[in-house]
Scaffold this motif. Structure first.
Motif, short mmCIF file in Angstrom:
data_model
loop_
_atom_site.label_atom_id
_atom_site.label_comp_id
_atom_site.label_asym_id
_atom_site.label_seq_id
_atom_site.Cartn_x
_atom_site.Cartn_y
_atom_site.Cartn_z
N MET A 1 0.82 -1.17 -0.12
CA MET A 1 0.15 0.08 0.11
C MET A 1 1.03 1.33 0.08
O MET A 1 1.81 1.33 0.52
CB MET A 1 -0.91 0.09 1.26
N ILE A 2 0.67 2.20 -0.56
CA ILE A 2 1.28 3.49 -0.84
C ILE A 2 0.44 4.72 0.03
O ILE A 2 -0.68 4.80 0.06
CB ILE A 2 1.28 3.93 -2.26
N ASN A 3 1.36 5.36 0.77
CA ASN A 3 0.74 6.41 1.71
C ASN A 3 0.60 7.95 0.67
O ASN A 3 1.70 8.12 0.26
CB ASN A 3 1.60 6.80 2.76
N PHE A 4 -0.28 8.18 1.09
CA PHE A 4 -0.60 9.63 0.14
C PHE A 4 -0.51 10.94 1.25
O PHE A 4 -1.17 10.79 1.87
CB PHE A 4 -1.91 9.55 -0.73
N LEU A 5 0.24 11.91 0.71
CA LEU A 5 0.39 13.08 1.64
C LEU A 5 0.22 14.23 0.68
O LEU A 5 0.83 14.38 -0.24
CB LEU A 5 1.97 13.14 2.27
N LYS A 6 -0.64 15.17 1.13
CA LYS A 6 -0.73 16.34 0.47
C LYS A 6 -0.17 17.74 1.30
O LYS A 6 -0.86 17.81 2.49
CB LYS A 6 -2.36 16.83 0.15
N LEU A 7 0.98 18.14 1.04
CA LEU A 7 1.77 19.03 1.89
C LEU A 7 1.52 20.56 1.19
O LEU A 7 1.12 20.78 0.32
CB LEU A 7 3.11 18.91 2.02
N SER A 8 1.52 21.49 2.31
CA SER A 8 1.21 22.67 1.68
C SER A 8 2.41 23.68 1.84
O SER A 8 2.60 24.93 1.67
CB SER A 8 0.20 23.33 2.33
N SER A 9 3.61 23.16 2.54
CA SER A 9 4.67 24.38 2.74
C SER A 9 6.06 23.48 2.18
O SER A 9 6.21 22.06 2.31
CB SER A 9 4.76 24.73 4.13
N LEU A 10 6.90 24.25 1.52
CA LEU A 10 8.16 23.74 1.15
C LEU A 10 9.14 23.09 2.19
O LEU A 10 9.64 22.19 1.93
CB LEU A 10 8.88 24.93 0.29
N GLU A 11 8.85 23.77 3.38
CA GLU A 11 9.68 23.28 4.66
C GLU A 11 9.28 21.57 4.95
O GLU A 11 10.11 20.81 5.02
CB GLU A 11 9.55 24.03 5.86
N ASP A 12 7.81 21.65 5.08
CA ASP A 12 7.42 20.10 5.31
C ASP A 12 7.87 19.21 4.05
O ASP A 12 8.35 17.98 4.46
CB ASP A 12 6.04 20.05 5.15
N VAL A 13 7.83 19.43 2.91
CA VAL A 13 8.16 18.72 1.89
C VAL A 13 9.74 18.33 1.95
O VAL A 13 9.97 17.27 1.84
CB VAL A 13 8.11 19.28 0.25
N THR A 14 10.56 19.14 2.16
CA THR A 14 12.16 19.10 2.19
C THR A 14 12.49 18.12 3.65
O THR A 14 13.29 17.15 3.74
CB THR A 14 12.97 20.35 2.44
N GLU A 15 11.36 18.37 4.60
CA GLU A 15 11.64 17.57 5.88
C GLU A 15 11.36 16.00 5.62
O GLU A 15 12.26 15.10 5.80
CB GLU A 15 10.67 17.93 7.06
N MET A 16 10.25 15.91 4.71
CA MET A 16 9.85 14.59 4.41
C MET A 16 11.11 13.75 3.47
O MET A 16 11.10 12.65 3.71
CB MET A 16 8.49 14.67 3.54
N LEU A 17 11.51 14.62 2.62
CA LEU A 17 12.27 14.02 1.67
C LEU A 17 13.69 13.76 2.42
O LEU A 17 14.28 12.70 2.10
CB LEU A 17 12.66 15.09 0.46
N TRP A 18 13.97 14.52 3.41
CA TRP A 18 15.20 14.42 4.17
C TRP A 18 15.01 13.06 4.75
O TRP A 18 15.96 12.03 4.98
CB TRP A 18 15.47 15.48 5.05
N ALA A 19 13.95 12.75 5.21
CA ALA A 19 13.42 11.52 6.19
C ALA A 19 13.47 10.22 5.22
O ALA A 19 14.06 9.20 5.65
CB ALA A 19 12.60 11.81 7.16
#
Ligand code: FAD
Length: 299
Positions: free
Chosen positions: A1-19
């Protein structure tokens, strides 16, 4: 199963990518991913960036630099007054993508991230000497567009980086530009070959600062300095057009694939360049006639 996340700030996206970088897949318009999901079968997290505020803007960053957020759609680019006035070539290329439905969803970041040699915005960005802004959690770097692609489907972006924007230096003086593509049919199809050109137009009809680039005729976008040199400082005429067109044909590095043959591509880039240059020639003739009429009226 794939998790779907809809983010609204660039900071949240880069945090997610880092992790979770290697397990994550960014989705903007989804016009590439949803049609060809196979290469992403291993991904576990789908991050929707289409509503990230920082990626949705087109702005003049300094007087001479346009910044286009990665999640801006092709149609928004084609319609934007700043692009129409200061980077018309990119607007023409974005207006040639797919159909209105695709242009309303597909983004410039997706066009770059997909790294298809047939991406229509890419030859225009190459002519305009654009730079790609790659952003990670603690870093940001600018990559010249010609260095951004490693090959078909491959870029220099790391797992922890997002394409934040493209930056385009504004050209000085009056410009002429065209983007021409050949496809299976007129709309709703990817390029078999494309040619983009931008140049400065002088009042005596000479062209200068000429840049020519081609798409879909090699593993990456091809810059054609020989064609640019053939037109540099020239008033358009048969000899310069033929010479530039010949340079384009010679620079093709295409293979036969599902869209076309190498032979056809080699032929068609010359025809596309010629068609575009003849349109510029006509345009300049009309401007000249108008100028003469105005001068006649003043006398
Ligand atoms: C019917 C049809 C016709 C088409 N016609 C054309 C055409 O004429 N010309 C053309 O160039 N293309 C065409 N395309 C392809 C597609 O529409 C474009 O490439 C579009 O720009 C993709 O943008 P997207 O936002 O939908 O990308 P998505 O599908 O969301 O993503 C594509 C890739 O880019 C990555 N990505 C997206 N945003 C970012 C980001 N900010 N940072 C890092 N990676 C990112 C994704 O992870 C994915 O790998 C067509 C597609 C279809 C289905």
């Amino acid at each position: 199963m794939i998790n779907f996340l809809k983010l609204s700030s660039l900071e949240d996206v880069t945090e997610m990518l880092w992790a979770d970088g290697p397990a994550a897949l960014l989705i903007a318009g989804g016009t590439d991913i949803l049609v060809h999901p196979e290469p992403f079968a291993e991904k576990q997290i789908l991050i929707d960036i289409s509503q990230v505020e920082e990626l949705r803007k087109i702005e003049l960053e300094q007087p001479g630099l346009i910044k286009i957020g990665a999640a801006v759609t092709h149609q928004e680019i084609a319609d934007h007054p700043l692009i129409r006035r200061r980077a018309r070539l990119l607007g023409l290329a974005c207006a040639a993508v797919g159909s209105i439905q695709i242009r309303n969803l597909g983004t410039i970041g997706g066009n770059l991230g997909n790294a298809s040699p047939a991406g229509d915005s890419i030859p225009a960005l190459a002519c305009l000497k654009a730079e790609v802004v790659l952003t990670g959690r603690d870093r940001q770097r600018l990559v010249p567009i010609m260095e951004f692609f490693k090959g078909p489907g491959e870029t220099v972006a790391g797992f922890d980086e997002i394409i934040e924007a493209v930056k385009i230096p504004v050209r000085q003086g009056r410009t002429v530009a065209f983007f021409k593509k050949a496809g299976q049919r007129k709309g709703m199809c990817c390029s078999k070959a494309s040619v983009a050109l931008v140049a400065r137009r002088h009042s005596d009809e000479r062209l200068s600062n000429v840049c020519v680039a081609m798409g879909a005729v090699g593993p990456k976008v091809i810059d054609v300095p020989e064609a640019a040199r053939a037109l540099e400082g020239q008033v358009l005429g048969a000899q310069a057009i033929l010479q530039a067109s010949d340079c384009c044909c010679r620079a093709v590095r295409a293979i036969d694939d599902i869209r076309s043959t190498a032979k056809y591509r080699r032929h068609i880039v010359g025809a596309l360049l010629t068609e575009g240059l003849l349109e510029i020639y006509d345009h300049m003739r009309k401007l000249k006639k108008r100028r003469k009429r105005r001068q006649g009226r003043r006398r």
